[in-house]
Design a protein around this motif. Structure first.
Motif, PDB file in Angstrom:
ATOM      1  N   ARG A   7       0.836  -1.212   0.000  1.00 53.73           N
ATOM      2  CA  ARG A   7       0.000   0.000   0.000  1.00 53.73           C
ATOM      3  C   ARG A   7       0.863   1.251   0.000  1.00 53.73           C
ATOM      4  O   ARG A   7       0.575   2.214  -0.729  1.00 53.73           O
ATOM      5  N   GLN A   8       1.920   1.250   0.793  1.00 46.09           N
ATOM      6  CA  GLN A   8       2.800   2.419   0.839  1.00 46.09           C
ATOM      7  C   GLN A   8       3.472   2.657  -0.510  1.00 46.09           C
ATOM      8  O   GLN A   8       3.612   3.805  -0.948  1.00 46.09           O
ATOM      9  N   SER A   9       3.856   1.593  -1.185  1.00 46.56           N
ATOM     10  CA  SER A   9       4.455   1.738  -2.519  1.00 46.56           C
ATOM     11  C   SER A   9       3.449   2.325  -3.505  1.00 46.56           C
ATOM     12  O   SER A   9       3.792   3.178  -4.328  1.00 46.56           O
ATOM     13  N   ARG A  10       2.204   1.877  -3.391  1.00 50.71           N
ATOM     14  CA  ARG A  10       1.164   2.385  -4.296  1.00 50.71           C
ATOM     15  C   ARG A  10       0.813   3.836  -3.954  1.00 50.71           C
ATOM     16  O   ARG A  10       0.519   4.636  -4.853  1.00 50.71           O
ATOM     17  N   ILE A  11       0.835   4.184  -2.673  1.00 51.54           N
ATOM     18  CA  ILE A  11       0.630   5.590  -2.282  1.00 51.54           C
ATOM     19  C   ILE A  11       1.709   6.453  -2.918  1.00 51.54           C
ATOM     20  O   ILE A  11       1.430   7.516  -3.485  1.00 51.54           O
ATOM     21  N   LEU A  12       2.947   5.995  -2.829  1.00 46.74           N
ATOM     22  CA  LEU A  12       4.056   6.753  -3.409  1.00 46.74           C
ATOM     23  C   LEU A  12       3.892   6.907  -4.911  1.00 46.74           C
ATOM     24  O   LEU A  12       4.173   7.974  -5.475  1.00 46.74           O
ATOM     25  N   GLU A  13       3.418   5.866  -5.591  1.00 48.44           N
ATOM     26  CA  GLU A  13       3.170   5.958  -7.025  1.00 48.44           C
ATOM     27  C   GLU A  13       2.138   7.046  -7.328  1.00 48.44           C
ATOM     28  O   GLU A  13       2.289   7.812  -8.289  1.00 48.44           O
ATOM     29  N   ARG A  14       1.078   7.121  -6.508  1.00 50.95           N
ATOM     30  CA  ARG A  14       0.035   8.127  -6.732  1.00 50.95           C
ATOM     31  C   ARG A  14       0.561   9.535  -6.464  1.00 50.95           C
ATOM     32  O   ARG A  14       0.217  10.482  -7.180  1.00 50.95           O
ATOM     33  N   VAL A  15       1.395   9.681  -5.445  1.00 54.10           N
ATOM     34  CA  VAL A  15       1.987  10.988  -5.152  1.00 54.10           C
ATOM     35  C   VAL A  15       2.857  11.435  -6.329  1.00 54.10           C
ATOM     36  O   VAL A  15       2.777  12.586  -6.781  1.00 54.10           O
ATOM     37  N   ASN A  16       3.679  10.535  -6.825  1.00 51.75           N
ATOM     38  CA  ASN A  16       4.571  10.897  -7.931  1.00 51.75           C
ATOM     39  C   ASN A  16       3.799  11.163  -9.217  1.00 51.75           C
ATOM     40  O   ASN A  16       4.207  11.985 -10.043  1.00 51.75           O
ATOM     41  N   GLU A  17       2.645  10.493  -9.384  1.00 52.51           N
ATOM     42  CA  GLU A  17       1.835  10.695 -10.589  1.00 52.51           C
ATOM     43  C   GLU A  17       1.068  12.008 -10.534  1.00 52.51           C
ATOM     44  O   GLU A  17       1.008  12.751 -11.523  1.00 52.51           O
ATOM     45  N   HIS A  18       0.484  12.325  -9.372  1.00 53.28           N
ATOM     46  CA  HIS A  18      -0.413  13.476  -9.264  1.00 53.28           C
ATOM     47  C   HIS A  18       0.251  14.709  -8.642  1.00 53.28           C
ATOM     48  O   HIS A  18      -0.325  15.798  -8.697  1.00 53.28           O
ATOM     49  N   GLY A  19       1.413  14.533  -8.054  1.00 54.63           N
ATOM     50  CA  GLY A  19       2.086  15.666  -7.425  1.00 54.63           C
ATOM     51  C   GLY A  19       1.682  15.881  -5.987  1.00 54.63           C
ATOM     52  O   GLY A  19       2.510  16.195  -5.144  1.00 54.63           O
ATOM     53  N   GLN A  20       0.392  15.701  -5.690  1.00 57.55           N
ATOM     54  CA  GLN A  20      -0.121  15.890  -4.340  1.00 57.55           C
ATOM     55  C   GLN A  20      -1.355  15.019  -4.150  1.00 57.55           C
ATOM     56  O   GLN A  20      -2.145  14.819  -5.077  1.00 57.55           O
ATOM     57  N   LEU A  44       6.546   7.200   5.009  1.00 53.04           N
ATOM     58  CA  LEU A  44       7.127   7.614   3.725  1.00 53.04           C
ATOM     59  C   LEU A  44       7.922   8.907   3.870  1.00 53.04           C
ATOM     60  O   LEU A  44       8.947   9.096   3.205  1.00 53.04           O
ATOM     61  N   GLU A  45       7.461   9.805   4.741  1.00 53.44           N
ATOM     62  CA  GLU A  45       8.215  11.028   4.972  1.00 53.44           C
ATOM     63  C   GLU A  45       9.525  10.730   5.689  1.00 53.44           C
ATOM     64  O   GLU A  45      10.562  11.335   5.383  1.00 53.44           O
ATOM     65  N   GLU A  46       9.499   9.804   6.638  1.00 52.32           N
ATOM     66  CA  GLU A  46      10.733   9.409   7.330  1.00 52.32           C
ATOM     67  C   GLU A  46      11.761   8.852   6.349  1.00 52.32           C
ATOM     68  O   GLU A  46      12.968   9.029   6.535  1.00 52.32           O
ATOM     69  N   GLU A  47      11.257   8.184   5.316  1.00 56.86           N
ATOM     70  CA  GLU A  47      12.146   7.646   4.285  1.00 56.86           C
ATOM     71  C   GLU A  47      12.492   8.689   3.225  1.00 56.86           C
ATOM     72  O   GLU A  47      13.156   8.378   2.232  1.00 56.86           O
ATOM     73  N   LYS A  48      12.010   9.928   3.447  1.00 61.33           N
ATOM     74  CA  LYS A  48      12.266  11.046   2.528  1.00 61.33           C
ATOM     75  C   LYS A  48      11.711  10.782   1.126  1.00 61.33           C
ATOM     76  O   LYS A  48      12.247  11.261   0.123  1.00 61.33           O
ATOM     77  N   LYS A  49      10.607  10.021   1.082  1.00 59.05           N
ATOM     78  CA  LYS A  49       9.973   9.719  -0.195  1.00 59.05           C
ATOM     79  C   LYS A  49       8.968  10.787  -0.606  1.00 59.05           C
ATOM     80  O   LYS A  49       8.625  10.916  -1.785  1.00 59.05           O
ATOM     81  N   LEU A  50       8.436  11.527   0.387  1.00 57.71           N
ATOM     82  CA  LEU A  50       7.450  12.572   0.131  1.00 57.71           C
ATOM     83  C   LEU A  50       7.507  13.589   1.259  1.00 57.71           C
ATOM     84  O   LEU A  50       8.269  13.423   2.218  1.00 57.71           O
ATOM     85  N   VAL A  51       6.706  14.633   1.145  1.00 57.81           N
ATOM     86  CA  VAL A  51       6.617  15.667   2.179  1.00 57.81           C
ATOM     87  C   VAL A  51       5.150  15.785   2.581  1.00 57.81           C
ATOM     88  O   VAL A  51       4.277  15.981   1.729  1.00 57.81           O
ATOM     89  N   ARG A  52       4.866  15.632   3.882  1.00 62.63           N
ATOM     90  CA  ARG A  52       3.486  15.796   4.342  1.00 62.63           C
ATOM     91  C   ARG A  52       3.106  17.273   4.368  1.00 62.63           C
ATOM     92  O   ARG A  52       3.896  18.130   4.752  1.00 62.63           O
ATOM     93  N   VAL A  53       1.881  17.565   3.961  1.00 55.54           N
ATOM     94  CA  VAL A  53       1.335  18.920   3.986  1.00 55.54           C
ATOM     95  C   VAL A  53      -0.035  18.843   4.642  1.00 55.54           C
ATOM     96  O   VAL A  53      -0.521  17.768   4.981  1.00 55.54           O
TER      97      VAL A  53
END
Length: 259
Positions: A7-20, A44-53
């Motif tokens: 699920r976390q990998s798929r979340i990251l895919e959606r973030v990278n696809e949509h930007g936010q 994911l933020e701890e792994e520096k994969k995204l930034v929470r807003v």
């Protein structure tokens, strides 16, 4: 390094696809609780994969890069046109307005009705040129040093002009809008825009939804110093709520085209 679950990998895919992405949308999409999604985003933020807003997360690109106005005019064209149309409804015959630099403000200037009578002050040579054919609009151009990326002038001459003006309404663009304020990719532009806002009675930000959750290196102002934001329907729900909670007028421009 711990391995991300599916699920976390798929979340990251959606973030990278949509930007936010938004927490509530992800919870619905994966059929899990919002608390579970927040936990995933923290990981994911701890792994520096995204930034929470506020209300979600965005790609790990914390600072907006400085792109030329010419380049940005080719981005989110339909959204910019819709925002421009909504901004035009704020002006009436005989008004005076300050149009700052930027691609969305340029689109707004180019879309102004040929029959409306206005006085427009601008530091942007591309905006002045876009208004050249509009015979009923008198254009006042700021002086100073030309910055080629933004096609605008800055410096002491422009700032002296600002000090001499009472501006009924100003329209500015932004490279980023986050919970802590509005920003752009140039510290010099941010300094000029701060002075512009101080001398304006109504302060309007024109920004397409991609700008939310982004930050530029030049901090312009906190959100509370803005009166109106005009964006498109893609604005994340969390940011829409944040703006309204702060008493900022949010105008969602209708976009019937596709970028």
């Amino acid at each position: 390094m711990p391995i991300l679950n599916s699920r976390q990998s798929r979340i990251l895919e959606r973030v990278n696809e949509h930007g936010q992405v938004q927490v509530n949308d992800l919870a619905d999409y994966f059929s899990v609780s919002q608390a579970t999604i927040r936990s995933d985003l923290r990981r994911l933020e701890e792994e520096k994969k995204l930034v929470r807003v506020h209300g979600g997360a965005r790609r790990n690109t914390p600072l907006a890069s400085e792109k030329s106005t010419e380049f940005k005019l080719g981005e989110s064209i339909a959204a910019k046109k819709a925002i421009a149309k909504a901004a035009g409804a704020l002006l009436k015959d005989g008004d005076t307005a300050f149009l700052a630099s930027g691609s969305t403000v340029h689109t707004f200037a180019a879309s102004l009705d040929d029959n409306i009578h206005l006085d427009v002050v601008t530091p942007a040579i591309d905006i002045a040129y876009a208004l050249l054919s509009k015979k009923n609009i008198r254009v006042h151009i700021c002086g100073g040093v030309l910055y080629r990326n933004s096609l605008s002038v800055r410096g002491e001459y422009s700032e002296e002009l600002l000090d001499s003006l009472n501006i009924p309404v100003c329209f500015i663009g932004a490279d980023g809008i986050a919970a802590d304020g509005v920003s752009c990719s140039s510290p010099e532009e941010a300094m000029f825009t701060r002075k512009l806002l101080r001398n304006s009675l109504r302060r309007v930000v024109l920004a397409d939804s991609r700008k939310f959750g982004q930050r530029g290196i030049g901090r312009i102002c906190p959100l509370e110093e803005i009166d109106t934001v005009i964006s498109d329907a893609g604005i994340p729900d969390g940011f829409a709520t944040l703006l309204r909670d702060k008493g900022i007028e949010l105008i969602i421009a209708e976009n019937n085209e596709q970028d």
